[in-house]
Design an enzyme around this catalytic site. Structure first.
Site, PDB file in Angstrom:
ATOM      1  N   GLY A   1      32.029  28.039  33.198  1.00  0.00           N
ATOM      2  CA  GLY A   1      31.002  27.552  34.313  1.00  0.00           C
ATOM      3  C   GLY A   1      31.712  26.484  35.026  1.00  0.00           C
TER       4      GLY A   1
ATOM      5  N   GLY B   1      38.476  31.243  41.646  1.00  0.00           N
ATOM      6  CA  GLY B   1      38.423  30.011  42.114  1.00  0.00           C
ATOM      7  C   GLY B   1      38.124  29.962  43.780  1.00  0.00           C
ATOM      8  N   ASP B   2      39.002  30.801  44.436  1.00  0.00           N
ATOM      9  CA  ASP B   2      38.815  30.931  45.859  1.00  0.00           C
ATOM     10  C   ASP B   2      37.386  31.183  46.550  1.00  0.00           C
ATOM     11  OD1 ASP B   2      41.415  30.136  45.648  1.00  0.00           O
ATOM     12  OD2 ASP B   2      42.060  32.597  45.710  1.00  0.00           O
TER      13      ASP B   2
ATOM     14  N   SER C   1      36.136  23.592  37.910  1.00  0.00           N
ATOM     15  CA  SER C   1      35.705  24.851  37.454  1.00  0.00           C
ATOM     16  C   SER C   1      36.309  25.225  36.226  1.00  0.00           C
ATOM     17  CB  SER C   1      36.015  25.926  38.807  1.00  0.00           C
ATOM     18  OG  SER C   1      37.468  26.137  38.521  1.00  0.00           O
ATOM     19  N   MET C   2      35.632  25.862  35.404  1.00  0.00           N
ATOM     20  CA  MET C   2      36.106  26.255  33.971  1.00  0.00           C
ATOM     21  C   MET C   2      36.004  27.643  33.800  1.00  0.00           C
ATOM     22  SD  MET C   2      34.861  22.521  32.331  1.00  0.00           S
ATOM     23  CE  MET C   2      33.176  23.048  32.199  1.00  0.00           C
ATOM     24  N   GLY C   3      36.280  28.460  34.454  1.00  0.00           N
ATOM     25  CA  GLY C   3      36.362  29.938  34.418  1.00  0.00           C
ATOM     26  C   GLY C   3      34.976  30.437  33.468  1.00  0.00           C
TER      27      GLY C   3
HETATM   28  P1  ADP Z   1      40.288  28.943  39.326  1.00  0.00           P
HETATM   29  O1  ADP Z   1      40.697  30.600  39.705  1.00  0.00           O
HETATM   30  O2  ADP Z   1      40.634  28.058  40.211  1.00  0.00           O
HETATM   31  O3  ADP Z   1      41.155  28.905  38.083  1.00  0.00           O
HETATM   32  P2  ADP Z   1      38.341  29.318  37.720  1.00  0.00           P
HETATM   33  O4  ADP Z   1      38.951  30.359  36.725  1.00  0.00           O
HETATM   34  O5  ADP Z   1      37.455  28.153  37.128  1.00  0.00           O
HETATM   35  O6  ADP Z   1      38.787  29.085  38.929  1.00  0.00           O
HETATM   36  O7  ADP Z   1      36.941  30.082  38.378  1.00  0.00           O
HETATM   37  C1  ADP Z   1      36.272  29.883  39.267  1.00  0.00           C
HETATM   38  C2  ADP Z   1      34.583  30.224  38.915  1.00  0.00           C
HETATM   39  O8  ADP Z   1      34.689  31.687  39.028  1.00  0.00           O
HETATM   40  C3  ADP Z   1      34.245  29.759  37.594  1.00  0.00           C
HETATM   41  O9  ADP Z   1      33.539  28.490  37.642  1.00  0.00           O
HETATM   42  C4  ADP Z   1      32.995  30.960  37.285  1.00  0.00           C
HETATM   43  O10 ADP Z   1      31.995  31.023  38.106  1.00  0.00           O
HETATM   44  C5  ADP Z   1      33.705  32.397  37.772  1.00  0.00           C
HETATM   45  N1  ADP Z   1      34.524  32.789  36.796  1.00  0.00           N
HETATM   46  C6  ADP Z   1      35.885  32.803  36.654  1.00  0.00           C
HETATM   47  N2  ADP Z   1      36.155  33.209  35.287  1.00  0.00           N
HETATM   48  C7  ADP Z   1      35.262  33.814  34.944  1.00  0.00           C
HETATM   49  C8  ADP Z   1      34.956  34.436  33.508  1.00  0.00           C
HETATM   50  N3  ADP Z   1      35.868  34.804  33.068  1.00  0.00           N
HETATM   51  N4  ADP Z   1      33.638  34.757  33.349  1.00  0.00           N
HETATM   52  C9  ADP Z   1      32.624  34.488  34.138  1.00  0.00           C
HETATM   53  N5  ADP Z   1      32.925  33.908  35.087  1.00  0.00           N
HETATM   54  C10 ADP Z   1      34.117  33.467  35.911  1.00  0.00           C
END
Ligand code: ADP
Length: 311
Positions: free
Chosen positions: A228, A254-255, A223-225
């Site tokens: 995507g 992420g959860d 996952s990349m925030g």
């Molecule tokens: P984690 O919380 O484990 O670090 P991520 O930050 O990668 O996980 O977020 C998981 C998913 O949530 C992403 O793949 C995306 O679908 C959504 N998401 C997270 N941050 C954003 C953001 N700033 N804008 C849009 N979607 C987000």
């Protein structure tokens, strides 16, 4: 059959919003939120909101443990935790100036014997489960191969296990011959795991997922925030892009993503739809102030804007 969510070190998560945060000074908080936290409980809440049957398990204790079970009961989430005598922990997130500062208690120390009894409980709980999610860090006292043992117990019972953890626990899971069904590292966790600076370039990620550590895992969602995800499913690779949205609080996204994967798997969706569901639940979580909450009314319109491309 239920989705069993595991939280070995749950917490009461306290979130403070502060206008401009001052060190070595008094900071007054206008908005304080308290929730039953720990990554696995966020997963459980989102699964419940998506309308699937969920059983929350793990280890908790003390009055903080009581608060956690009360909160779960308010949300009508079935729970069956192994209780210990020590207090579960508080975790504090301070939201300030568009930043987030976290203060995390390490929590109780579990006795080796308690760990063994928990594993027996877990084995019994699998009789009612079709899928397991394991999230977050291990409490002190349990050896770093503890999740690896849980993956193995899942495998012995024919139940797929999704593991979302980091550091040595994740490495132990990946080094074992019995593989989890799915993992969901973010870029930071991946960098730490591989001991290198991982960037989001597609070719780099593709190559990196060829690493022997990842062999035999059916689904790997990086996952990349806000950009995507990059995904490996069996021998196929996918780039998943998401629309721009208004982010209110990204904690727990992420959860929510893990919850989306679990529910989509339970519903036997196609890979494309599993990934769209997972991105949608992640995004929906970021659009709410409350961690581990999603507004289903916005689900369909976002889902349609997620693009999955085989690369
Ligand atoms: P984690 O919380 O484990 O670090 P991520 O930050 O990668 O996980 O977020 C998981 C998913 O949530 C992403 O793949 C995306 O679908 C959504 N998401 C997270 N941050 C954003 C953001 N700033 N804008 C849009 N979607 C987000």
């Amino acid at each position: 059959m239920m989705i069993l969510t595991v939280t070995m070190n749950p917490s009461v998560d306290i979130s403070y919003s502060v206008q401009d945060f001052k060190l070595n000074d008094v900071n007054r908080v206008e908005k304080a939120r308290k929730t039953a936290g720990g990554k696995g409980l966020n997963v459980a809440r989102v699964i419940k909101l998506l309308g699937e049957d969920v059983l929350a398990t793990g280890v908790l204790g003390g009055t903080i443990g009581d608060y956690i079970t009360q909160e779960l009961m308010k949300n009508e989430i079935k729970n069956d935790f192994f209780r210990i005598d020590q207090e579960s922990r508080n975790c504090i997130a301070i939201l300030h100036d568009g930043k987030q500062t976290e203060i995390l208690e390490s929590g109780p120390t579990i006795l080796v014997e308690e760990g063994k009894v928990f594993l027996e409980k877990f084995r019994e709980q699998l009789a009612e489960a079709s899928l397991v999610t394991i999230s977050g860090s291990l409490p002190k006292g349990l050896e770093s191969g503890f999740y690896r043992q849980m993956v193995e117990i899942g495998w012995e019972n024919g139940i797929p296990v999704i593991v979302d953890t980091s550091g040595e626990s994740l490495r132990q899971v990946l080094l074992h011959e019995v593989k989890p069904f799915a993992i969901k590292p973010n870029i930071d966790e991946l960098s730490h795991l591989l001991n290198m600076e991982v960037d989001e370039s597609m070719n780099g990620l593709k190559q990196l997922l060829n690493n022997e550590l990842f062999h035999g895992i059916e689904l790997i969602v990086i996952s990349m925030g806000g950009v995507g995800a990059f995904v490996k499913h069996e021998e196929d690779y996918y780039r998943v892009t998401i629309p721009g949205i208004d982010v209110v609080n990204p904690v727990g996204s992420g959860d929510a993503t893990v919850a989306g994967i679990a529910v989509a798997l339970k519903r036997k969706q196609t890979v494309q739809d599993i990934l769209k569901t997972a991105m949608t639940t992640g995004m929906l979580n970021t659009m709410e102030a409350e961690t581990g909450y999603i507004n289903l009314a916005k689900f369909d319109s976002l889902f349609d804007l997620v693009k999955v491309t085989k690369v």
